[in-house]
Write an enzyme that holds these catalytic residues in place. Structure first.
Site, PDB file in Angstrom:
ATOM      1  N   CYS A   1      29.385  14.710  53.657  1.00 30.11           N
ATOM      2  CA  CYS A   1      29.008  15.108  55.026  1.00 30.11           C
ATOM      3  C   CYS A   1      29.528  16.526  55.294  1.00 30.11           C
ATOM      4  O   CYS A   1      30.669  16.851  54.982  1.00 30.11           O
ATOM      5  CB  CYS A   1      29.583  14.130  56.052  1.00 30.11           C
ATOM      6  SG  CYS A   1      28.910  12.469  55.873  1.00 30.11           S
TER       7      CYS A   1
ATOM      8  N   GLU B   1      45.989   9.501  53.718  1.00 31.22           N
ATOM      9  CA  GLU B   1      46.572   9.531  55.054  1.00 31.22           C
ATOM     10  C   GLU B   1      46.057   8.415  55.939  1.00 31.22           C
ATOM     11  O   GLU B   1      44.966   7.886  55.733  1.00 31.22           O
ATOM     12  CB  GLU B   1      46.375  10.899  55.710  1.00 31.22           C
ATOM     13  CG  GLU B   1      44.949  11.291  55.971  1.00 31.22           C
ATOM     14  CD  GLU B   1      44.863  12.660  56.654  1.00 31.22           C
ATOM     15  OE1 GLU B   1      44.808  13.669  55.934  1.00 31.22           O
ATOM     16  OE2 GLU B   1      44.847  12.703  57.891  1.00 31.22           O
TER      17      GLU B   1
ATOM     18  N   CYS C   1      40.267  14.290  60.829  1.00 32.64           N
ATOM     19  CA  CYS C   1      40.030  13.581  59.571  1.00 32.64           C
ATOM     20  C   CYS C   1      40.378  14.382  58.323  1.00 32.64           C
ATOM     21  O   CYS C   1      39.796  15.422  58.066  1.00 32.64           O
ATOM     22  CB  CYS C   1      38.560  13.184  59.487  1.00 32.64           C
ATOM     23  SG  CYS C   1      37.856  12.763  61.068  1.00 32.64           S
TER      24      CYS C   1
ATOM     25  N   CYS D   1      32.873  17.330  57.363  1.00 33.55           N
ATOM     26  CA  CYS D   1      34.037  16.473  57.102  1.00 33.55           C
ATOM     27  C   CYS D   1      34.963  17.069  56.035  1.00 33.55           C
ATOM     28  O   CYS D   1      34.522  17.432  54.946  1.00 33.55           O
ATOM     29  CB  CYS D   1      33.557  15.093  56.668  1.00 33.55           C
ATOM     30  SG  CYS D   1      34.897  13.955  56.300  1.00 33.55           S
TER      31      CYS D   1
ATOM     32  N   CYS E   1      44.209   3.656  61.833  1.00 35.47           N
ATOM     33  CA  CYS E   1      43.020   4.139  61.122  1.00 35.47           C
ATOM     34  C   CYS E   1      43.408   4.317  59.657  1.00 35.47           C
ATOM     35  O   CYS E   1      44.337   5.059  59.340  1.00 35.47           O
ATOM     36  CB  CYS E   1      42.577   5.468  61.733  1.00 35.47           C
ATOM     37  SG  CYS E   1      41.225   6.252  60.832  1.00 35.47           S
TER      38      CYS E   1
ATOM     39  N   CYS F   1      36.175  11.408  48.824  1.00 37.80           N
ATOM     40  CA  CYS F   1      34.909  10.788  49.204  1.00 37.80           C
ATOM     41  C   CYS F   1      33.780  11.557  48.524  1.00 37.80           C
ATOM     42  O   CYS F   1      33.892  12.746  48.287  1.00 37.80           O
ATOM     43  CB  CYS F   1      34.756  10.882  50.724  1.00 37.80           C
ATOM     44  SG  CYS F   1      33.255  10.093  51.365  1.00 37.80           S
TER      45      CYS F   1
END
Ligand code: SAH
Length: 357
Positions: A120, A96, A337, A123, A109, A116
């Site tokens: 974190c 995205e 996010c 997230c 962005c 990932c």
């Protein structure tokens, strides 16, 4: 002409492209035309390149992959005009990107990886782990497609979407060079920001490139222990080394560092946290961006009250640290996010995801 495997042609720099094209026995000006089609006219394939001989187009079709990402969905916020894009890659993965409209221009962005592996805690992008790195061309095409679909010029780019850009360092660097190249979109280096969770040796390597891009460092805590609770990467790198790398970045580039600090209710939002943060950053040429945490379903992190956020900012300013609060954009379209991609993946399995809804 012999068949040469050029590979991912849209990730080549102009110099590399010129070499590959002359190796095919073509005149150098063909490389110029091709580069212009790929990075200025933003063609989706060789078919569009009408001033290239058919034979050359056919040959290129056979010898290289033309990366072009497909729009799987686009959502437009009724609140602030923010647009969220869901793109499908040639291997079926989805990523995205977001278009945000500001007074100073349009900012996009982008994602740098599929998933990932940094983990974190707050997230959403990291929950499924890392699937793969994005190619330079796949990073570029997020911006190209958004500019084409929205019909508006993109002037700023932030690499703050899904993924850790410095975990995909070589591709990131190539992407930055192509993005800011005067024969491409020619976005000013000063209008590009790369956000990292703090991979020390890569921050130093990037500093040595002496680009004029802004480095955003995800800090989220003012001490090693608290940072570890939120970001597993803090087990690998000492906070002092991370900050030293940031100082080095400033020394090499003269660019002021942005520190991102997600405010999590009851975790890192007290007066003492603000004081410690100010102490930590004292003397560093920087700016703090406070982000009230976007709660995700998988964790019970909450946003602090607005009054707490404002008090935190005030405290930092009292200590001479420049701080702003990030405006939340596209709240009505899963703006946070990784949320659009995640709901797509979850619902694709049950065929519940409805494009455009
Ligand atoms: N991997 C990079 C860039 C991606 S995230 C990095 O760590 O910087 C971009 C920023 O959004 C980071 O500061 C990240 O910590 C923050 N972020 C991610 N999820 C968030 C959430 N749910 N609420 C608030 N900030 C979040």
């Amino acid at each position: 002409m012999e068949k040469t495997d050029i590979g991912d042609i849209r990730s080549l720099t102009f110099g590399e492209l010129a070499e590959a094209i002359t190796a095919l026995g073509e005149k150098p000006f063909r490389a110029k035309q091709l580069y212009q089609w790929m990075h200025e006219k933003l063609a989706d394939g060789f078919d569009e390149m009408t001033n290239l001989p058919k034979e050359l187009r056919r040959q290129l079709q056979g010898s290289c992959g033309y990366v072009h990402i497909e729009t799987a969905d686009r959502k437009i916020s009724a609140l602030d005009g923010t647009e969220k894009y869901l793109f499908r890659l040639s291997d079926g993965n989805v990523i995205e990107s977001v278009l945000m409209r500001y007074h100073h221009g349009n900012s996009v962005c982008i994602s740098s990886q599929v998933g990932c592996r940094m983990g974190c805690r707050f997230c959403a992008s990291t929950i499924g782990g890392l699937t793969r790195n994005l190619l330079p061309s796949e990073m570029l095409d997020q911006i190209y497609q958004i500019q084409k679909i929205s019909g508006e010029r993109v002037s700023n780019v932030v690499v703050m979407g899904t993924g850790e850009p410095l975990d995909n360092y070589e591709n990131l660097l190539r992407f930055l060079r192509l993005l800011t190249d005067e024969h491409g979109l020619h976005i000013s280096q000063r209008n590009v920001t790369v956000s990292t969770c703090g991979i020390v040796e890569k921050i130093r390597a990037l500093a040595d490139e002496k680009l004029q891009i802004t480095l955003a460092l995800s800090l989220h805590a003012s001490g090693q222990e608290k940072r570890r609770q939120l970001m597993p990467i803090a087990y690998k790198y000492d906070l002092r080394d991370v900050l030293d790398a940031c100082r080095y970045y400033f020394a090499q580039t003269g660019r002021r560092i942005t520190f991102e600090y997600s405010l999590v209710g009851g975790v890192n939002d007290t007066d003492q946290d603000a004081r410690e943060l100010a102490d930590l950053l004292l003397g560093l040429n920087c700016h703090v961006n406070l982000i009230p945490v976007n709660p995700i379903r998988e964790r019970d992190y909450v946003q602090p009250d607005r009054s707490v956020v404002l008090a935190f900012q005030k405290k930092l300013e009292q200590y001479g640290i420049n701080a702003t609060i990030r405006r939340e954009m596209g709240r009505d379209i899963a703006g946070a996010c990784g949320q659009l991609r995640k709901s797509y993946i979850e619902k694709a399995e049950t065929k519940e995801y409805i494009v455009g809804k």
